[in-house]
Design a protein around this motif. Sequence first.
Motif, PDB file in Angstrom:
ATOM      1  N   LEU A   1      37.632  39.572  37.089  1.00 48.95           N
ATOM      2  CA  LEU A   1      37.156  38.197  36.963  1.00 48.95           C
ATOM      3  C   LEU A   1      37.103  37.478  38.304  1.00 48.95           C
ATOM      4  CD1 LEU A   1      39.169  37.172  33.760  1.00 48.95           C
ATOM      5  CD2 LEU A   1      36.804  37.975  33.893  1.00 48.95           C
ATOM      6  N   VAL A   2      38.086  37.749  39.173  1.00 47.62           N
ATOM      7  CA  VAL A   2      38.125  37.148  40.506  1.00 47.62           C
ATOM      8  C   VAL A   2      38.537  38.219  41.493  1.00 47.62           C
ATOM      9  CG1 VAL A   2      39.187  35.375  41.969  1.00 47.62           C
ATOM     10  CG2 VAL A   2      38.765  34.888  39.554  1.00 47.62           C
TER      11      VAL A   2
ATOM     12  N   GLY B   1      43.486  29.819  33.231  1.00 49.83           N
ATOM     13  CA  GLY B   1      43.761  28.967  34.372  1.00 49.83           C
ATOM     14  C   GLY B   1      44.799  29.573  35.293  1.00 49.83           C
ATOM     15  N   PHE B   2      44.646  29.322  36.588  1.00 47.67           N
ATOM     16  CA  PHE B   2      45.651  29.782  37.539  1.00 47.67           C
ATOM     17  C   PHE B   2      45.732  28.816  38.714  1.00 47.67           C
ATOM     18  CE2 PHE B   2      41.736  31.912  38.794  1.00 47.67           C
ATOM     19  CZ  PHE B   2      41.706  31.805  40.182  1.00 47.67           C
ATOM     20  N   THR B   3      46.893  28.847  39.377  1.00 46.61           N
ATOM     21  CA  THR B   3      47.171  27.962  40.499  1.00 46.61           C
ATOM     22  C   THR B   3      47.627  28.792  41.682  1.00 46.61           C
ATOM     23  OG1 THR B   3      47.842  26.170  39.031  1.00 46.61           O
ATOM     24  CG2 THR B   3      48.586  26.033  41.308  1.00 46.61           C
ATOM     25  N   THR B   4      47.063  28.516  42.863  1.00 43.60           N
ATOM     26  CA  THR B   4      47.512  29.176  44.089  1.00 43.60           C
ATOM     27  C   THR B   4      48.019  28.123  45.055  1.00 43.60           C
ATOM     28  OG1 THR B   4      45.319  29.096  45.127  1.00 43.60           O
ATOM     29  CG2 THR B   4      45.841  31.036  43.787  1.00 43.60           C
ATOM     30  N   SER B   5      49.037  28.460  45.826  1.00 41.16           N
ATOM     31  CA  SER B   5      49.667  27.490  46.718  1.00 41.16           C
ATOM     32  C   SER B   5      49.257  27.645  48.172  1.00 41.16           C
ATOM     33  CB  SER B   5      51.190  27.607  46.624  1.00 41.16           C
ATOM     34  OG  SER B   5      51.618  28.861  47.102  1.00 41.16           O
TER      35      SER B   5
ATOM     36  N   ILE C   1      47.110  38.428  37.554  1.00 41.91           N
ATOM     37  CA  ILE C   1      46.751  37.816  38.829  1.00 41.91           C
ATOM     38  C   ILE C   1      47.558  38.479  39.941  1.00 41.91           C
ATOM     39  CG2 ILE C   1      48.458  35.953  38.707  1.00 41.91           C
ATOM     40  CD1 ILE C   1      46.354  34.132  40.024  1.00 41.91           C
ATOM     41  N   GLN C   2      46.917  38.677  41.098  1.00 37.88           N
ATOM     42  CA  GLN C   2      47.577  39.306  42.252  1.00 37.88           C
ATOM     43  C   GLN C   2      47.148  38.578  43.512  1.00 37.88           C
ATOM     44  OE1 GLN C   2      49.413  42.535  42.606  1.00 37.88           O
ATOM     45  NE2 GLN C   2      49.732  41.798  44.683  1.00 37.88           N
TER      46      GLN C   2
ATOM     47  N   LYS D   1      42.321  40.232  36.963  1.00 37.52           N
ATOM     48  CA  LYS D   1      41.704  41.356  36.278  1.00 37.52           C
ATOM     49  C   LYS D   1      42.197  41.451  34.848  1.00 37.52           C
ATOM     50  CE  LYS D   1      40.949  44.175  40.415  1.00 37.52           C
ATOM     51  NZ  LYS D   1      41.087  45.514  41.031  1.00 37.52           N
ATOM     52  N   VAL D   2      41.355  42.050  34.008  1.00 42.34           N
ATOM     53  CA  VAL D   2      41.672  42.271  32.608  1.00 42.34           C
ATOM     54  C   VAL D   2      41.843  43.766  32.377  1.00 42.34           C
ATOM     55  CG1 VAL D   2      40.885  41.989  30.223  1.00 42.34           C
ATOM     56  CG2 VAL D   2      40.381  40.218  31.923  1.00 42.34           C
TER      57      VAL D   2
END
Length: 618
Positions: free
Chosen positions: A570-571, A546-550, A603-604, A558-559
Amino acid sequence: MKRIQIFLTLLLLGLFPMTSNGQGVFFDQGFETDNSGWDVFSSGLHAIRVPSGTNGITSRTGSYHAEAGPAATNWGGYNCVPGCDNTGCAAGAVFPANGWQTSVDVYLDLTMELPNDTRFDFTSAVSRPEGSHRRDFAFNAGFYFDTTPPGSGPRFVVSASNNTGRGNSYPKNPGRDPFVISASGWHTFQHTFYDNGSGVLACDLSILDPSGSVLHTWTLSDATDLINIEVAANRYGWFANNEFGILAIDNSKMIKLEDGPSLPHDYLLLATVDIEISAATATEGDMHANDDIDLNRGAPTVHTGSLTAGDDIDISSDNTITGDITAGDDVDNDGTVDGTVTEEGAVSPVDIPPLAPFAAGTEDITVEDEETLDLPPGSYGDVEVERDGILNLSAGEYFLEELILNTDTQLNIDLSGGPVFINVVNKLRFGDRSVVSTSEGEGGSGKVFFNSLQSSNLELRRESTVLGTIVAPDAKVRAESYVHFRGAICAEDISFSTGGTILHHSSQSPPKQVVDRDEENAAQLPQQYELAQNYPNPFNPTTTIGFTTSDVGFVELKVYDIAGRLVKTLVSESREAGNYTVSWDATDDFGKTVTSGIYFYRIQTADFRQVKKMILMK
């Protein structure tokens, strides 16, 4: 005043000549042929011209310099009146539109056998409109070898005030922000006089190191110094107190700061050949290439700033330019330009100021995996930071053969004592996911300087974060995918690959942040970023992240395997602000099932980056 300080550096290097209308250099004395301008007062105030090598000192430039006791100059004329050296001929002067600068090179010698607290004061004064003296702006300098702060051992301590003389000033005055110089050599003592925006005179007193970089600046201003009422322009430069007997000086100048050319550090990117950018997240700042600028297909991308090129500008689709475009030849535009487009325009080449030669030390430094090292200013050989290592630097100058930041390293820069200058002879490289940070956050980028003499590629590798000014006149700067850069780059050739965020020092875009989400507000529109721990963990064969962006923007998740190799994307797309989940089924980008072990997911976004660990257990 950064623009003006750099302008002086360029003038010192001879890149901008005096113009016929008086703009540019008003007075320039390098003592190659005579000592004119330093011989206008009584004989006891004359500077004595001497050949290079006198008393063991090599001239800063050329074959001659001068020796000053209580020497004085009128900077070519009071109140910018050529030849004027008295009150009458200076009357009626008007403050130059953008102010003026005075400067002189002084050799600071730490090998002298002199008493502790031997001093000199160098002042540059201003006149009233009727020509009389108004005020002094003085560097108060002293030679010390005691242990009383600031510093210890042989050193110069310098502060700034409106007073001169032993009874009226004190270099170590703690209320005057004393600055320590602990290396012998030529230093430029520079005064910049300007309107503070309220019709009041301000003066920046700056010391520049031998490469022309500003080491420290003091700003003095008095609310009663009203321009063209109480203050007109320059008066004298004077070693009003000189207990050294003799000081070596060179290259004195007075510059009227009228309208001038754009300066290299005003640009976000400046290339003497080409600039190429592919699918950047965003760019903010002006760009100039003496040959071509190519903006490949955008992400889509908004470029805030103007573009100028001596030859062609090629703008592919999905690029929006909020600024003007001027090409010396053709503009091939498949994007959107919110400004004027000029082809076959008058575009002058912009030179990068040459770096003064410097040498590195011989002691190699290695920061091992997951270790931290505090490295004081000085000369070293190869400096390398291994994976997950942290290197801490502090105010001052570094002279290195190489600086190599490997994967997942940190370069932390403490600016509490002033700017940091990192001078590299052979190779500068920022590794994958390496991070340059300062004690002032991204707002400190203007106080970090990377100067490189290398002619090889200067690399900003994947997903690195770099802050500062990079000057590498002979290098090709190559930024790989998803680099976050804030500062300015001056190089032969510059390219940025996909996903780069490229911001000038002055950009108002928010810096990267690592913040925690308030779980109580998770159901509302997120105000912060977060990367959650995967669940389940350990897992086999599927897990959820799970991740949250504002904010709306481009997001990558990425993995990587334990060796840092990319396993799965992944995204990789633009997302609105919100809460998201994504699953990973333990396959790579080619659909092949991966082996058991430790993996990292990262995440980036433009403003956030975080890495977490997960375990695949079959």
